[in-house]
Design a protein around this motif. Structure first.
Motif, PDB file in Angstrom:
ATOM      1  N   UNK A  61      -1.898   0.640  -6.143  1.00 38.58           N
ATOM      2  CA  UNK A  61      -2.636   1.197  -5.002  1.00 38.58           C
ATOM      3  C   UNK A  61      -3.157   0.141  -4.044  1.00 38.58           C
ATOM      4  N   UNK A  62      -2.783  -1.130  -4.259  1.00 38.44           N
ATOM      5  CA  UNK A  62      -3.188  -2.184  -3.332  1.00 38.44           C
ATOM      6  C   UNK A  62      -2.036  -2.721  -2.497  1.00 38.44           C
ATOM      7  N   UNK A  63      -0.795  -2.609  -3.006  1.00 39.71           N
ATOM      8  CA  UNK A  63       0.347  -3.210  -2.326  1.00 39.71           C
ATOM      9  C   UNK A  63       1.476  -2.231  -2.042  1.00 39.71           C
ATOM     10  N   UNK A 407       5.324   5.394   3.581  1.00 40.95           N
ATOM     11  CA  UNK A 407       5.559   3.956   3.683  1.00 40.95           C
ATOM     12  C   UNK A 407       4.612   3.383   4.717  1.00 40.95           C
ATOM     13  N   UNK A 408       4.355   2.084   4.636  1.00 39.05           N
ATOM     14  CA  UNK A 408       3.376   1.474   5.520  1.00 39.05           C
ATOM     15  C   UNK A 408       3.819   1.481   6.983  1.00 39.05           C
ATOM     16  N   UNK A 413      -1.145  -0.034  12.751  1.00 36.96           N
ATOM     17  CA  UNK A 413      -1.271  -1.441  12.342  1.00 36.96           C
ATOM     18  C   UNK A 413      -2.727  -1.882  12.263  1.00 36.96           C
ATOM     19  N   UNK A 414      -2.968  -2.858  11.407  1.00 37.90           N
ATOM     20  CA  UNK A 414      -4.279  -3.497  11.329  1.00 37.90           C
ATOM     21  C   UNK A 414      -4.238  -4.722  12.241  1.00 37.90           C
ATOM     22  N   UNK A 430      -4.905  -4.983   3.307  1.00 33.99           N
ATOM     23  CA  UNK A 430      -5.769  -4.500   4.396  1.00 33.99           C
ATOM     24  C   UNK A 430      -5.511  -3.020   4.676  1.00 33.99           C
ATOM     25  N   UNK A 431      -4.239  -2.612   4.642  1.00 38.80           N
ATOM     26  CA  UNK A 431      -3.904  -1.197   4.816  1.00 38.80           C
ATOM     27  C   UNK A 431      -4.590  -0.344   3.746  1.00 38.80           C
ATOM     28  N   UNK A 432      -4.484  -0.759   2.485  1.00 34.22           N
ATOM     29  CA  UNK A 432      -5.002   0.075   1.401  1.00 34.22           C
ATOM     30  C   UNK A 432      -6.534   0.077   1.374  1.00 34.22           C
TER      31      UNK A 432
END
Length: 446
Positions: A61-63, A407-408, A413-414, A430-432
């Motif tokens: 859940x982080x990557x 998918x990201x 975007x961050x 940063x997304x997660x």
């Protein structure tokens, strides 16, 4: 509270939707046509039966975006994730389940809920009033699909999805195969040895590709076209795209060492993943196929270690139906022409078990808010669930709309983060992190 929520379809999305609504205090009628009316792909009458793979994919859940979706559903008290965790099998960094125990667990929990009534029988027409969620999935019955087309004036889109075969573990030759997860990934010994690996040298691989290309394939009916979803391409279609495609896809040999011949690097490796808790069944990873049954046994027994393989299930192919959701649905997942009807799951144009269940979770929470007379906005697009619903209800181009896994690339975007591969780890974290904060805020509203 006298308003009921009717849900058509007891797959991943319908099951999750029923659970979410009932736990919010709304009586639910869950309409499921199986087992009275079956499909060629389903084998039981259980709710949330898994037809293709037994994997919910990455649990990071982080990557990983799907791992983030797992996290969001757990945070929302999701039944599908609860049952997946309860019946998990070793699968490296992935979340795989014993499919029979998983479906039986979901079915038992829903049938035991005091606010859920499971009503058998096929629904063949669109309802005129009430509160409804249609979550009939990719195998929507012909009568209901025709009713949807008649109402929307738009042709449903379709693609073909293929099912991977399942092998009896005791028929695998372990003098050739070995247990290992790619790059020894996993926190436990079981996870690090979650996959069975069958190595191929160059000559064996080339002969295998020749046999794939020459094998008898399932014929399409008149008027059908083979518009496959890329995540479920049949192996023979991949082989047709180039002889090296498979060894850079599901048969890639990287991150694995054959203990029988540690000094020899395999040219290609076929992986099998455990399919049940007993470890008696393994599915061949990424080996969806449209070969005819006789051809399948001949071709798959060319794989070293599978020369005497016995198959609990051979592969298959079926037509998946989905809506042109950017055209037909609003941001509350309602049919624009009949707003008392919501859609959820794969029929909306998401792809994958987890994505389907997440859309069921979301549709139910939106319906509950509406029944109570409250306004609930869709989740922020910075969340995994929000990114998916934004994509299917307007973010995608309606002219080229196709089923999509989370998918990201669907996320806003961050700002200020490095682009490219080198900055990917920090960018995904940063997304997660951002998504989790946003999801907690949205849950507080609902």
């Amino acid at each position: 509270m006298t308003d009921k929520l009717h849900i058509i379809g007891g797959g991943m999305a319908g099951s999750e939707a029923a659970w979410q609504a009932a736990n919010a205090g709304i009586p639910v009628i869950l309409h499921e046509m199986r087992p009275e009316t079956g499909t060629f792909a389903h084998q039981t009458g259980n709710l949330a039966e898994m037809v293709c793979s037994n994997s919910f994919r990455s649990d990071d859940d982080e990557q990983n975006a799907v791992g983030l979706l797992h996290w969001e559903m757990r945070a929302a008290g999701g039944l599908i994730m609860e049952m997946a965790d309860a019946h998990a099998l070793p699968a490296g960094g992935a979340l795989a389940v014993d499919r029979e125990q998983f479906a039986a667990g979901v079915t038992a929990r829903l049938q035991a809920h005091p606010l859920i009534t499971v009503a058998p029988g096929e629904i063949t027409a669109l309802p005129d009033d009430g509160h409804w969620i249609i979550a009939t999935g990719p195998l929507t019955s012909g009568a209901l699909a025709e009713a949807i087309r008649a109402e929307t004036g738009a042709e449903a889109l379709a693609f073909f999805d293929a099912i991977a075969p399942i092998v009896y573990a005791d028929s695998v030759d372990m003098s050739k195969a070995w247990f290992q997860s790619r790059y020894d990934k996993g926190e436990t010994k079981e996870d690090r040895n979650a996959y069975l690996n069958c190595p191929m040298d160059r000559d064996t691989y080339e002969a295998f590709i020749d046999a794939l290309l020459a094998a008898d394939k399932t014929e399409f009916r008149e008027g059908e076209t083979a518009g496959y979803f890329d995540g479920c391409l049949p192996i023979e279609v991949m082989a047709e795209r180039g002889r090296e495609t498979l060894r850079h896809g599901p048969m890639k040999p990287v991150g694995l060492t054959n203990p029988h011949q540690p000094e020899i690097k395999a040219h290609a490796v076929v992986q099998l993943r455990r399919d049940n808790a007993l470890g008696t069944l393994f599915n061949i990873v990424g080996f969806q196929t449209k070969m005819k049954y006789g051809a399948q046994t001949d071709v798959f027994r060319m794989i070293p270690g599978l020369e005497e393989a016995r198959f609990a299930r051979l592969g298959g192919i079926h037509r998946n139906t989905f809506l042109n959701s950017p055209t037909l649905l609003d941001d509350q997942m309602r049919l624009k022409s009949q707003p008392h009807i919501r859609f959820a799951g794969q029929i909306t144009g998401v792809e994958g078990y987890v994505e389907s269940a997440a859309m069921g979770l979301l549709a139910a929470r939106l319906a509950v808010a509406e029944i109570r007379g409250n306004a609930l906005p869709p989740p922020p697009p910075e969340t995994a669930t929000g990114a998916l619903v934004t994509h299917i209800t307007g973010g995608a181009d309606a002219k080229t709309f196709q089923p999509m896994n989370v998918n990201f690339g669907l996320f806003p975007p961050v700002e200020g983060l490095k682009a490219g591969r080198r900055g990917r780890k920090d960018r995904y974290k940063a997304y997660t992190d951002r998504a989790k904060d946003a999801w907690k805020g949205w849950l507080a509203l609902s």
